[in-house]
Scaffold this active site. Structure first.
Site, PDB file in Angstrom:
ATOM      1  N   HIS A  61      45.518  28.309  41.770  1.00  0.00           N
ATOM      2  CA  HIS A  61      45.655  28.098  43.533  1.00  0.00           C
ATOM      3  C   HIS A  61      44.514  28.414  44.229  1.00  0.00           C
ATOM      4  O   HIS A  61      43.635  28.631  43.729  1.00  0.00           O
ATOM      5  CB  HIS A  61      46.847  28.839  44.436  1.00  0.00           C
ATOM      6  CG  HIS A  61      46.469  30.431  43.297  1.00  0.00           C
ATOM      7  ND1 HIS A  61      46.103  30.838  42.178  1.00  0.00           N
ATOM      8  CD2 HIS A  61      46.510  31.503  44.549  1.00  0.00           C
ATOM      9  CE1 HIS A  61      45.873  32.098  41.933  1.00  0.00           C
ATOM     10  NE2 HIS A  61      46.207  32.563  43.989  1.00  0.00           N
ATOM     11  N   HIS A  63      43.547  30.980  46.839  1.00  0.00           N
ATOM     12  CA  HIS A  63      42.603  32.480  47.285  1.00  0.00           C
ATOM     13  C   HIS A  63      41.329  31.805  46.357  1.00  0.00           C
ATOM     14  O   HIS A  63      41.330  31.447  45.382  1.00  0.00           O
ATOM     15  CB  HIS A  63      43.498  33.267  46.102  1.00  0.00           C
ATOM     16  CG  HIS A  63      45.372  33.840  47.184  1.00  0.00           C
ATOM     17  ND1 HIS A  63      45.775  33.869  46.588  1.00  0.00           N
ATOM     18  CD2 HIS A  63      44.887  33.303  48.614  1.00  0.00           C
ATOM     19  CE1 HIS A  63      46.797  34.069  47.681  1.00  0.00           C
ATOM     20  NE2 HIS A  63      46.794  33.991  49.089  1.00  0.00           N
ATOM     21  N   ASP A  65      39.195  34.744  44.617  1.00  0.00           N
ATOM     22  CA  ASP A  65      39.005  34.419  43.581  1.00  0.00           C
ATOM     23  C   ASP A  65      39.542  33.768  42.390  1.00  0.00           C
ATOM     24  O   ASP A  65      39.097  33.591  41.022  1.00  0.00           O
ATOM     25  CB  ASP A  65      39.885  35.888  43.270  1.00  0.00           C
ATOM     26  CG  ASP A  65      41.081  36.238  43.146  1.00  0.00           C
ATOM     27  OD1 ASP A  65      41.267  35.718  44.427  1.00  0.00           O
ATOM     28  OD2 ASP A  65      41.784  36.868  42.244  1.00  0.00           O
ATOM     29  N   HIS A  66      40.022  32.383  42.749  1.00  0.00           N
ATOM     30  CA  HIS A  66      39.984  31.685  41.777  1.00  0.00           C
ATOM     31  C   HIS A  66      39.721  30.423  42.036  1.00  0.00           C
ATOM     32  O   HIS A  66      39.732  29.702  41.129  1.00  0.00           O
ATOM     33  CB  HIS A  66      41.504  31.379  42.037  1.00  0.00           C
ATOM     34  CG  HIS A  66      42.985  32.636  41.017  1.00  0.00           C
ATOM     35  ND1 HIS A  66      43.252  32.644  39.594  1.00  0.00           N
ATOM     36  CD2 HIS A  66      42.757  33.844  42.161  1.00  0.00           C
ATOM     37  CE1 HIS A  66      43.941  34.097  40.190  1.00  0.00           C
ATOM     38  NE2 HIS A  66      43.609  34.308  40.828  1.00  0.00           N
ATOM     39  N   HIS A 133      54.020  32.782  43.494  1.00  0.00           N
ATOM     40  CA  HIS A 133      53.124  33.649  44.104  1.00  0.00           C
ATOM     41  C   HIS A 133      53.268  33.474  45.462  1.00  0.00           C
ATOM     42  O   HIS A 133      54.113  32.265  46.430  1.00  0.00           O
ATOM     43  CB  HIS A 133      51.757  32.824  43.611  1.00  0.00           C
ATOM     44  CG  HIS A 133      50.824  34.152  43.897  1.00  0.00           C
ATOM     45  ND1 HIS A 133      50.591  35.420  43.887  1.00  0.00           N
ATOM     46  CD2 HIS A 133      49.392  34.395  44.755  1.00  0.00           C
ATOM     47  CE1 HIS A 133      49.679  35.727  44.013  1.00  0.00           C
ATOM     48  NE2 HIS A 133      48.567  35.124  44.792  1.00  0.00           N
ATOM     49  N   ASP A 196      48.447  34.484  38.353  1.00  0.00           N
ATOM     50  CA  ASP A 196      49.107  34.736  40.277  1.00  0.00           C
ATOM     51  C   ASP A 196      50.841  34.143  39.708  1.00  0.00           C
ATOM     52  O   ASP A 196      51.025  33.426  41.056  1.00  0.00           O
ATOM     53  CB  ASP A 196      48.226  34.356  41.373  1.00  0.00           C
ATOM     54  CG  ASP A 196      47.217  35.527  41.101  1.00  0.00           C
ATOM     55  OD1 ASP A 196      46.755  35.604  39.959  1.00  0.00           O
ATOM     56  OD2 ASP A 196      46.182  35.747  42.301  1.00  0.00           O
ATOM     57  N   HIS A 254      42.951  39.288  34.909  1.00  0.00           N
ATOM     58  CA  HIS A 254      43.636  39.667  35.975  1.00  0.00           C
ATOM     59  C   HIS A 254      43.327  41.058  37.017  1.00  0.00           C
ATOM     60  O   HIS A 254      44.464  40.731  36.800  1.00  0.00           O
ATOM     61  CB  HIS A 254      44.276  38.508  37.403  1.00  0.00           C
ATOM     62  CG  HIS A 254      44.560  37.871  38.094  1.00  0.00           C
ATOM     63  ND1 HIS A 254      45.048  38.541  38.601  1.00  0.00           N
ATOM     64  CD2 HIS A 254      43.692  37.516  38.933  1.00  0.00           C
ATOM     65  CE1 HIS A 254      45.352  38.063  40.027  1.00  0.00           C
ATOM     66  NE2 HIS A 254      44.007  37.559  40.012  1.00  0.00           N
TER      67      HIS A 254
END
Length: 316
Positions: A61, A63, A65-66, A133, A196, A254
């Site tokens: 996805h 976000h 941090d990914h 998520h 996530d 994570h």
């Protein structure tokens, strides 16, 4: 070579000892980079991983941090003169974010974009399932086709050797000898990447029977309410997922920055994952792929119980 190189293990907030996400799966001639967060390019240097080894990038996805490490990784690949195509898989709903990240990368590589909007196969042996998520998120599953393992003693008894072995494998029969006569079934290896998500059917389908499962473990079981609020897994839920799926090895990652010591999280996962090897990942760790699982040699036609002398899998 098949191994997982862990480049980062933090969740939203990195720490002094944990970088944002980043995971490189070495799978024979392919290098699959999953969820490159900030700092992934530098972590690759520390891990001794060359950017030229990357053939696919898979985003669960968009976000930050990914995926915020994507421009740096792509720019490094351009700088290193990568000539092979690089395939980028991501949720179609994140198109604007991905296009923005790609646009600030250095040009010069053959980058091929593959947005997806539902479950299915996105490349040879690579499948996705929707996760649960706060935004559209998908997990990945890599599957090697089942095959057969040749038995040297049976080949010798059938007087098959040299180039004839290849002919038998290609054609399935040679001089009256069938491939099944000199081999046993070989189960293809399987890998799953579940990031996530709250517990869901998609995560279970991805994890089913895998040899190596990478799963988020953002929260301790003691913080289950927070996990539910933000749609993440607790350590115990990750362990339960692996245990029900019959996974061989579970790699937890994570982690929330609230946990300096993740040993208790590994214990929580292990308590709900009987017969699963649980690894609490740390940055720059290399996790060898478990030894191949093998099916049992079929029983002889006379019914004598001679089957079952194949080794159990071990963790590399």
């Amino acid at each position: 070579m098949r191994e997982l190189v862990v480049l980062g293990t933090a969740s939203q907030v990195p720490t002094r000892t944990r970088n944002h996400n980043g995971y490189l799966l070495r799978w024979d001639g392919e290098g699959l980079l999953f969820d490159p967060g900030e700092g992934t390019q530098r972590q690759m240097i520390h891990a001794g991983v060359s950017a030229t080894s990357i053939t696919r990038i898979c985003l669960t996805h968009v976000h930050g941090d990914h995926c915020y490490g994507l421009p740096g990784v792509l720019s490094r690949m351009a700088l290193d003169g990568v000539q092979h195509p690089v395939h980028l898989h991501y949720p179609a709903s994140g198109e604007d974010v991905v296009n923005a990240l790609v646009s600030i990368s250095s040009p010069g590589i053959d980058l091929r974009l593959h947005p997806h909007g539902g479950e299915g196969t996105v490349a040879d042996g690579l499948d996705i399932r929707p996760l649960k998520h706060r935004i559209e998120t998908y997990g990945y599953r890599l599957t090697e086709p089942d095959g057969r393992s040749l038995l040297p003693e049976r080949l010798a008894a059938a007087r098959i050797h040299g180039p004839d072995v290849g002919r038998l494998q290609r054609d399935g029969t040679l001089a009256g000898v069938k491939l099944e006569d000199v081999s046993v079934p070989r189960r293809g290896q399987r890998f799953a990447f579940v990031m996530d998500t709250a517990p869901c059917e998609g995560a279970e389908e991805l994890a089913d029977g895998v040899d190596l499962l990478v799963a988020e473990s953002t929260f301790s079981d003691d913080d289950a309410a927070l996990a539910g609020q933000y749609r993440h897994l607790t350590a115990g839920q990750a362990g339960e997922l692996a245990g029900r799926a019959g996974a061989h090895t579970l790699v937890l990652t994570h982690f929330s920055s609230r946990y300096d010591d993740v040993t208790p999280l590994a214990a929580q996962a292990g308590a709900r994952a009987a017969r699963v090897n649980v690894v609490a990942a740390h940055d720059l760790q290399r996790v060898a792929f478990p030894e191949r699982r093998r099916w049992q040699d079929p029983a002889p036609q006379d019914g004598n119980s001679r089957a079952g002398s194949l080794p159990n899998p071990i963790t590399g």
